[in-house]
Design an enzyme around this catalytic site. Structure first.
Site, PDB file in Angstrom:
ATOM      1  N   CYS A 196      -3.654  44.259  38.745  1.00 40.49           N
ATOM      2  CA  CYS A 196      -3.082  45.482  39.325  1.00 40.49           C
ATOM      3  C   CYS A 196      -2.002  45.198  40.360  1.00 40.49           C
ATOM      4  CB  CYS A 196      -4.185  46.317  39.959  1.00 40.49           C
ATOM      5  SG  CYS A 196      -5.434  46.788  38.779  1.00 40.49           S
TER       6      CYS A 196
ATOM      7  N   HIS B 101      -1.943  51.497  45.299  1.00 41.88           N
ATOM      8  CA  HIS B 101      -2.550  51.345  43.982  1.00 41.88           C
ATOM      9  C   HIS B 101      -3.585  52.450  43.798  1.00 41.88           C
ATOM     10  CE1 HIS B 101      -4.289  49.842  40.411  1.00 41.88           C
ATOM     11  NE2 HIS B 101      -5.333  49.249  40.961  1.00 41.88           N
TER      12      HIS B 101
ATOM     13  N   ASN C  93      -6.918  54.877  36.888  1.00 43.69           N
ATOM     14  CA  ASN C  93      -6.363  53.575  37.281  1.00 43.69           C
ATOM     15  C   ASN C  93      -5.631  52.981  36.077  1.00 43.69           C
ATOM     16  OD1 ASN C  93      -5.889  50.902  37.909  1.00 43.69           O
ATOM     17  ND2 ASN C  93      -7.945  50.473  38.681  1.00 43.69           N
TER      18      ASN C  93
END
Ligand code: ACO
Length: 329
Positions: free
Chosen positions: A116, A256, A286
């Site tokens: 990520c 994020h 996500n």
């Protein structure tokens, strides 16, 4: 006089599948509820790619949109860096496929793997190329189809993830603008907390590895949660202090998008009003490397991040890795 070139953002773009997977859809697939998912994660729905699509399709679309917004043609691009953990194939690199689909005939291309955090790692690398004078136009694209490695029998992970891509075109910035600082880090002692156990050299694909579901992502949620809040806060503090600034200077935080509780913990720690924090998790979940790139593009297009604004982009992920970028847009 300082002749140093500063790297900045010339354009942004993003691309998401049109198919929506809602919490009520998931209620029919695993033992979960809209109430649990919403209160524990902030996610209401996520986007899922069709079976005949792949990461490079969405990445290419995001790149095309970034080029359009910058008014730059594909043959002007020097380099394409694709941050992904779900490449079309282990090799060749997805970046090479994007390069071909775009018609970016002059561009070099490679992939970068930092889960990520990959978008921040790629931005840092591309900025350094531009600042060195080696390249002048670089596409940084973060793209993941996490649905491809998500175990839809595991309720603790399958409610979290979605698919998407986001891109930025980097080039020499106007005076007073561009990337002012980066902070990157890694702690491989936490490698097992977020992992796709099979498919690499340690556990190559076998019938047993498939039957044991080892090609799906595995996550230790609570360990990751604790690490995430600390990593986001300290990386943000470090990029700000290395540029002689503090939290009160931030116009927009682009974190994020892993869990609304993680984002909220960081927001409260910094005492930022909600308008100064970009949130897309409710609609996309996500999306791994692409989450910050999509959020940045949406912020720019919605006028929430304007020319001259000070933006912090900050994230964490598998590795473990983390990173923050301080950007004068
Ligand atoms: N529906 C209903 N119940 C569930 C679900 C679900 N989908 N998932 C777990 N539960 C249950 C558990 O079984 C557990 O039940 P028990 O108490 O009877 O054992 C209970 O809910 C609580 O589980 P926890 O894991 O303690 O729940 P938590 O509040 O920690 O939330 C979550 C879990 C959402 C995963 C959270 O830990 C989290 O967000 N962690 C960080 C994730 C993250 O940031 N990942 C980054 C990924 S980045 C990348 O590189 C891909």
């Amino acid at each position: 006089m300082d002749y140093r070139v500063q790297a900045g953002v010339l354009g942004t773009g993003s691309a998401l599948p049109s198919r929506v997977l809602s919490n009520s859809d998931l209620e029919r697939m695993v033992d979960t509820s809209d109430e649990w998912i919403t209160t524990r994660t902030g996610i209401k729905e996520r986007r899922i790619a069709e079976a005949n699509e792949s990461t490079s399709d969405y990445a290419t679309l995001a790149c095309q949109r970034a080029l359009e917004s910058a008014g730059v043609s594909p043959d002007e691009v020097d380099l394409i860096v694709c941050a992904t953990v779900t490449p079309d194939t282990m090799f060749p690199a997805t970046a090479s496929l994007i390069q071909h689909k775009l018609g970016a005939t002059r561009a070099a291309a490679f992939d970068l793997s930092a889960a990520c955090s990959g978008f921040i790692y790629a931005l840092s690398l591309a900025s350094a190329y531009i600042e060195s004078g080696r390249y002048t136009k670089i596409l940084v694209v973060a793209a993941d189809l996490l649905s491809r490695i998500t175990d839809y029998e595991d309720r603790s992970t399958c409610v979290l993830f979605g698919d998407g891509a986001g891109a930025v075109l980097l080039g020499p910035a106007d005076a007073q603008k561009g990337f002012l600082a980066f902070d990157l880090g890694s702690d491989g002692s936490g490698a097992e907390f977020l992992i796709q156990p099979a498919g690499g050299s340690r556990v190559p694909a076998t019938i047993e590895s498939v039957e044991s579901r080892l090609h799906f992502l595995r996550m230790s949620g609570q360990e990751t949660f604790k690490f995430a809040v600390k990593a986001m806060v300290s990386a943000t503090e470090r990029v700000l202090s290395s540029a002689g600034m503090d939290v009160s200077d931030i116009d927009l935080l682009v974190p994020h998008q892993a869990n609304i509780r993680i984002i909220e913990a960081a927001r409260r720690k910094f005492d930022l009003v909600e308008e100064k924090v970009m949130v897309t998790i409710h609609k996309y979940g996500n999306t791994s490397s692409s989450s910050m790139a999509i959020a940045l593009d949406e912020a720019v297009r919605a006028g929430r991040a304007k020319s001259g604004d000070l933006v912090v982009i900050v994230g964490f992920g598998g590795g473990l890795t983390w990173g923050a970028a301080l950007l004068r847009l």
